[in-house]
Design an enzyme around this catalytic site. Structure first.
Site, PDB file in Angstrom:
ATOM      1  N   ARG A  58       6.735 -33.913  22.746  1.00  0.00           N
ATOM      2  CA  ARG A  58       6.520 -33.666  24.290  1.00  0.00           C
ATOM      3  C   ARG A  58       5.622 -32.531  24.321  1.00  0.00           C
ATOM      4  O   ARG A  58       4.701 -32.441  25.062  1.00  0.00           O
ATOM      5  CB  ARG A  58       7.837 -33.466  24.991  1.00  0.00           C
ATOM      6  CG  ARG A  58       8.685 -34.787  25.400  1.00  0.00           C
ATOM      7  CD  ARG A  58       9.932 -34.441  25.406  1.00  0.00           C
ATOM      8  NE  ARG A  58      10.640 -34.636  23.861  1.00  0.00           N
ATOM      9  CZ  ARG A  58      10.933 -35.813  23.390  1.00  0.00           C
ATOM     10  NH1 ARG A  58      10.954 -36.939  24.038  1.00  0.00           N
ATOM     11  NH2 ARG A  58      11.224 -35.610  22.003  1.00  0.00           N
ATOM     12  N   THR A  59       6.069 -31.422  23.398  1.00  0.00           N
ATOM     13  CA  THR A  59       5.488 -30.137  23.874  1.00  0.00           C
ATOM     14  C   THR A  59       3.904 -30.419  23.475  1.00  0.00           C
ATOM     15  O   THR A  59       2.919 -29.996  24.111  1.00  0.00           O
ATOM     16  CB  THR A  59       5.920 -28.945  22.999  1.00  0.00           C
ATOM     17  OG1 THR A  59       7.398 -28.786  23.310  1.00  0.00           O
ATOM     18  CG2 THR A  59       5.475 -27.761  23.175  1.00  0.00           C
TER      19      THR A  59
ATOM     20  N   LYS B 150      -2.677 -24.213   1.305  1.00  0.00           N
ATOM     21  CA  LYS B 150      -3.240 -23.591   0.147  1.00  0.00           C
ATOM     22  C   LYS B 150      -2.835 -22.259   0.037  1.00  0.00           C
ATOM     23  O   LYS B 150      -3.006 -21.520  -0.849  1.00  0.00           O
ATOM     24  CB  LYS B 150      -4.568 -23.620   0.251  1.00  0.00           C
ATOM     25  CG  LYS B 150      -5.260 -25.099   0.539  1.00  0.00           C
ATOM     26  CD  LYS B 150      -6.650 -24.917   0.628  1.00  0.00           C
ATOM     27  CE  LYS B 150      -7.515 -26.103   0.843  1.00  0.00           C
ATOM     28  NZ  LYS B 150      -8.850 -25.946   1.361  1.00  0.00           N
TER      29      LYS B 150
ATOM     30  N   ARG C  58       3.096 -23.730  17.058  1.00  0.00           N
ATOM     31  CA  ARG C  58       4.667 -23.897  16.900  1.00  0.00           C
ATOM     32  C   ARG C  58       4.715 -23.777  15.522  1.00  0.00           C
ATOM     33  O   ARG C  58       3.933 -24.277  14.691  1.00  0.00           O
ATOM     34  CB  ARG C  58       5.188 -25.086  17.365  1.00  0.00           C
ATOM     35  CG  ARG C  58       6.461 -25.648  16.611  1.00  0.00           C
ATOM     36  CD  ARG C  58       6.926 -27.047  17.453  1.00  0.00           C
ATOM     37  NE  ARG C  58       7.412 -26.884  18.832  1.00  0.00           N
ATOM     38  CZ  ARG C  58       8.125 -27.957  19.180  1.00  0.00           C
ATOM     39  NH1 ARG C  58       8.173 -28.914  18.719  1.00  0.00           N
ATOM     40  NH2 ARG C  58       8.488 -27.697  20.552  1.00  0.00           N
TER      41      ARG C  58
ATOM     42  N   HIS D 262      11.158 -20.565  23.208  1.00  0.00           N
ATOM     43  CA  HIS D 262      10.317 -21.559  23.627  1.00  0.00           C
ATOM     44  C   HIS D 262      10.043 -21.710  25.044  1.00  0.00           C
ATOM     45  O   HIS D 262      10.596 -22.221  25.928  1.00  0.00           O
ATOM     46  CB  HIS D 262      10.954 -22.962  23.216  1.00  0.00           C
ATOM     47  CG  HIS D 262      10.240 -24.237  23.449  1.00  0.00           C
ATOM     48  ND1 HIS D 262       8.820 -24.145  23.870  1.00  0.00           N
ATOM     49  CD2 HIS D 262      10.409 -25.653  22.909  1.00  0.00           C
ATOM     50  CE1 HIS D 262       8.058 -25.524  23.522  1.00  0.00           C
ATOM     51  NE2 HIS D 262       9.091 -26.057  23.252  1.00  0.00           N
TER      52      HIS D 262
HETATM   53  C1  NCD Z   1      12.805 -28.620  21.800  1.00  0.00           C
HETATM   54  C2  NCD Z   1      12.558 -27.828  20.563  1.00  0.00           C
HETATM   55  O1  NCD Z   1      11.398 -28.032  19.860  1.00  0.00           O
HETATM   56  O2  NCD Z   1      12.656 -26.610  20.416  1.00  0.00           O
HETATM   57  N1  NCD Z   1      11.947 -29.721  21.967  1.00  0.00           N
HETATM   58  C3  NCD Z   1      11.088 -29.539  22.992  1.00  0.00           C
HETATM   59  O3  NCD Z   1      10.224 -28.734  22.774  1.00  0.00           O
HETATM   60  N2  NCD Z   1      11.142 -30.238  23.930  1.00  0.00           N
HETATM   61  C4  NCD Z   1      14.228 -28.970  21.318  1.00  0.00           C
HETATM   62  C5  NCD Z   1      14.695 -29.615  20.142  1.00  0.00           C
HETATM   63  O4  NCD Z   1      14.042 -29.734  19.234  1.00  0.00           O
HETATM   64  O5  NCD Z   1      15.854 -29.824  19.839  1.00  0.00           O
END
Ligand code: NCD
Length: 307
Positions: free
Chosen positions: A57-58, A86, A107, A135
């Site tokens: 999703r993100t 590397k 991320r 997040h």
């Molecule tokens: C979450 C995350 O990556 O922190 N997912 C998200 O971005 N919607 C939650 C999770 O991984 O449980």
């Protein structure tokens, strides 16, 4: 100071947001809802999405949001294909990618990754998940979902259940909520309660919260139950994970105990903490919540990257 000016280094932590900042960006997110016209506010701009950890999703909602605003996207969705494999450092990666883009979404499994990236970058950095830390853009879309579902943030009775220790969405969400008069019930097995540093922050902000292990007793007073996945990948010891993995499953029977305005949310991915038998209930809004990632991230990108 305008939002754009204040966040010129990007969005690293929910702690940087005042109540005014949140209200402002939520309003911008609201304006983006159902506005599917391909605008051109970010025409000619390039967003880099650097995902060193899995995402559905993100990453896709950031990329979709960027395209919907007329911009373009470059990036990678696993650390395996970049030069970090590397041995290249995050700092060098950022100092390279900033030459190729106007903003970076990152991320990473390290808690300090986004902060470190922002230190080296001359363009905005957006934290899309930093280890078990934070997040922040997920928390913004969570708030947008809550208000779009007709709830007020002041006076909100919210249960936040699951992996409160490692769940980064929980941390950012409770930090943002600390700007409002919300009553928070943190529900988890003892081993997965909020860490001391997170509780210290909330206490310092005089947040009204309770820590409990069972959710059934409070179902009838909740406006929102925000369920999270046990973050398997963060456990050092798999036996520790096995002990807590089946701690709760929200079922149809639980749903029957909730009040009329109750809504159940989840940042997703869900494993089995919410039974699929309630997916069709109008009180189950986790897929709607995933939709709100688009208007919220369009608002964030437009604000940070437009001229
Ligand atoms: C979450 C995350 O990556 O922190 N997912 C998200 O971005 N919607 C939650 C999770 O991984 O449980």
């Amino acid at each position: 100071m305008s939002f754009k000016e204040k966040f010129k280094e990007g969005i690293i932590t929910a702690k940087d947001f005042s109540r005014e900042d949140i209200d402002y960006i939520l309003q911008k997110g609201k304006e983006m809802i159902h506005n599917n016209k391909k605008a051109d506010v970010l025409k000619g701009k390039i967003l880099a999405t650097l995902f060193f950890e899995p995402s559905t999703r993100t990453r896709l909602s950031f990329e979709s949001a960027m395209y919907r605003l007329g911009g373009n996207v470059i990036g990678f969705h696993t650390g395996d294909v970049s030069s970090t494999k590397k041995g290249e450092s995050i700092a060098d990666t950022i100092r390279t990618v900033e030459n190729y883009s106007d903003g970076i979404v990152i991320r990473h499994n390290l808690e300090g990754a986004a902060r470190l990236a922002a230190k080296f970058a001359k363009i905005p950095i957006i934290n899309a998940g930093s280890g078990s830390g934070e997040h922040p853009t997920q928390a913004l879309l969570d708030l947008l979902t809550i208000i779009q579902e007709g709830h007020k943030l002041d006076g909100l009775n919210i249960g936040i259940m699951g992996d409160l220790k490692y769940g980064r969405t929980v941390h950012s969400l409770s930090i943002l909520l600390s700007n409002y008069e919300a009553n928070i019930y943190f529900i988890s097995p003892k081993d997965l309660m909020l860490r001391k540093r997170d509780k210290d922050y909330l206490q310092q902000r005089q947040v009204k919260y309770k820590e409990i292990e069972k959710y059934r007793d409070i179902l009838n007073i909740l406006d929102i139950l925000y369920v999270t996945r046990i973050q398997k990948e963060r456990f050092a010891d798999i036996e520790e994970y096995d002990r807590v993995k089946d701690f709760y499953v929200f079922t149809k029977k639980d749903m029957a105990e909730t009040n009329d305005n109750f809504k159940i949310m989840h940042p997703l991915p869900r494993i089995k903490e919410i039974s699929a038998e309630i997916d069709d209930s109008p009180k189950s809004i986790y897929f709607k919540q995933a939709y709100y990632g688009i208007p919220m991230r369009k608002a964030i990108l437009a604000e940070l990257l437009s001229n």
